[in-house]
Design an enzyme around this catalytic site. Structure first.
Site, PDB file in Angstrom:
ATOM      1  N   LYS A 103       0.843  -1.223   0.000  1.00 36.98           N
ATOM      2  CA  LYS A 103       0.000   0.000   0.000  1.00 36.98           C
ATOM      3  C   LYS A 103       0.866   1.256   0.000  1.00 36.98           C
ATOM      4  CE  LYS A 103       1.045   1.081   4.417  1.00 36.98           C
ATOM      5  NZ  LYS A 103       1.772   2.280   4.839  1.00 36.98           N
TER       6      LYS A 103
ATOM      7  N   ASP B  10      -1.896  -2.015   9.912  1.00 37.58           N
ATOM      8  CA  ASP B  10      -2.116  -2.018   8.456  1.00 37.58           C
ATOM      9  C   ASP B  10      -2.689  -3.337   7.938  1.00 37.58           C
ATOM     10  OD1 ASP B  10      -1.049   0.515   8.307  1.00 37.58           O
ATOM     11  OD2 ASP B  10       0.964  -0.184   7.790  1.00 37.58           O
TER      12      ASP B  10
HETATM   13  O1  C5P Z   1       0.771  -1.789  13.962  1.00 38.37           O
HETATM   14  P1  C5P Z   1       2.189  -1.995  13.553  1.00 38.37           P
HETATM   15  O2  C5P Z   1       2.825  -3.184  14.195  1.00 38.37           O
HETATM   16  O3  C5P Z   1       2.402  -1.936  12.083  1.00 38.37           O
HETATM   17  O4  C5P Z   1       2.960  -0.735  14.127  1.00 38.37           O
HETATM   18  C1  C5P Z   1       4.341  -0.709  14.315  1.00 38.37           C
HETATM   19  C2  C5P Z   1       4.681   0.413  15.246  1.00 38.37           C
HETATM   20  O5  C5P Z   1       4.391   1.682  14.614  1.00 38.37           O
HETATM   21  C3  C5P Z   1       3.907   0.451  16.547  1.00 38.37           C
HETATM   22  O6  C5P Z   1       4.527  -0.339  17.527  1.00 38.37           O
HETATM   23  C4  C5P Z   1       3.943   1.927  16.909  1.00 38.37           C
HETATM   24  O7  C5P Z   1       5.185   2.246  17.500  1.00 38.37           O
HETATM   25  C5  C5P Z   1       3.886   2.595  15.561  1.00 38.37           C
HETATM   26  N1  C5P Z   1       2.510   2.986  15.197  1.00 38.37           N
HETATM   27  C6  C5P Z   1       1.949   4.080  15.797  1.00 38.37           C
HETATM   28  N2  C5P Z   1       0.667   4.435  15.480  1.00 38.37           N
HETATM   29  C7  C5P Z   1      -0.037   3.751  14.551  1.00 38.37           C
HETATM   30  C8  C5P Z   1       0.533   2.633  13.901  1.00 38.37           C
HETATM   31  C9  C5P Z   1       1.821   2.271  14.250  1.00 38.37           C
HETATM   32  O8  C5P Z   1       2.583   4.741  16.626  1.00 38.37           O
HETATM   33  N3  C5P Z   1      -1.280   4.135  14.253  1.00 38.37           N
END
Ligand code: C5P
Length: 311
Positions: free
Chosen positions: A15, A145
């Protein structure tokens, strides 16, 4: 189309965030977002086979891109499998094989696409009968995501990016994606966002608002207006950590891209071009100065994670 499949193959898209507005972090450190996701035709493939040893979960990876992919229990496809087992109580196993084409740690949701494709493939292989909606809810527990990688197309993401609403986007868009080498860890980019906001004494909003101009430009299929609306509030922290990204973005624009942005938390850069030929021209000119850039042409895709083979 019934019986017990031995092998299921699913794909899920990478994406781009056409706009990404970032708000305050919650107690877990997750930030509120208002983002427009667009799936592209750069796909992760997950093949799931019933294993020789019935309860075993194994993983192999064939990567067509630079960068290290974890093959231990931290891999998102394996975590998706473990989550499905925990949630449904099934004890079935699977031999998973990922073919990676989305840049690793590149801001394009490649790991999330692996999780989404694994959820869809295993749901069929293990005959669990979960709906896409249920898979998206489960996926949200694996990463912000993942639900979008299940849904695909073009969608507005709010909450942490996991609350999705499809948005009309009738015009297929052609994107030139340039990976400058190296990686940016998403948590690090969000931490830099927080540090820069604190330095500037800025209070990110509790609930960021979606870019209505961009949504209108998408609905109208107005490519020039879409190009003007491309915006990413993780641009500044990403460039703070990787100053060379700014030069490449400027070069992409100077060499004729309609618009160019950091994709998600970077470092992949996404340039909107008129068509494949235009994209090839921009790519050739940008790579005259930066031969280390890996550039790929792709198009927006209406599809999310889907099954492409069952035997
Ligand atoms: O959800 P995902 O594992 O992809 O996110 C990785 C990191 O990115 C999270 O641990 C967080 O530190 C950051 N993040 C965030 N806010 C979001 C998505 C991700 O701070 N909405």
């Amino acid at each position: 189309m019934s019986g017990a499949p031995q092998r299921v193959v699913a794909t899920a898209p990478g994406k781009i965030n056409l706009s990404l507005r970032v708000g305050a972090a919650d107690e877990r450190g997750y930030h509120a977002l208002a983002t427009v996701f667009q799936a592209v035709d750069l796909l992760e493939t997950v093949e799931a086979r019933l294993p020789q040893d019935p309860g075993a979960l194994t993983l192999t990876v064939d990567s067509r891109v630079r960068g290290d992919v974890p093959v231990d229990a931290s891999n998102l496809a394996l975590r998706a499998a473990a989550l499905l087992r925990a949630e449904t109580g099934t004890t079935q196993g699977a031999a998973l094989h990922i073919t990676k084409r989305v840049p690793v740690a590149g801001g394009m949701g490649g790991g999330s696409a692996d999780a989404a494709a694994a959820l869809v493939a295993l749901n069929r292989l293990w005959r669990l009968g979960l709906s896409d909606r249920e898979l998206m809810l489960l996926g949200a527990g694996l990463g912000a995501d993942v639900p979008f990688a299940v849904l695909g197309g073009t969608a507005l993401g709010t909450g942490n990016g996991d609350q999705l609403q499809r948005v009309p986007a009738p015009a297929p868009l052609t994107w030139l994606l340039c990976a400058p080498g190296g990686h940016l860890a998403t948590p690090e980019v969000f931490r830099a966002f927080d540090a820069l906001a604190a330095q500037a004494d800025a209070q990110p909003p509790r609930t960021p608002r979606a870019d209505q101009h961009q949504l209108a430009a998408l609905a109208a299929g107005d490519r020039e207006a879409i190009a003007r609306s491309l915006a990413n509030e993780l641009h500044e922290p990403a460039v703070h950590l990787r100053p060379d990204l700014q030069e490449i973005l400027s070069a992409l624009r100077e060499h004729g891209a309609l618009g160019a942005i950091v994709s998600g938390s970077g470092p992949t850069l996404a340039a909107l071009v008129r068509d494949a030929q235009h994209g090839e021209e921009v790519s050739a000119r940008v790579r005259e100065d930066r031969g280390d850039l890996e550039c790929t042409l792709t198009r927006s895709s209406p599809y999310g994670a889907r099954i492409v083979a069952v035997d």
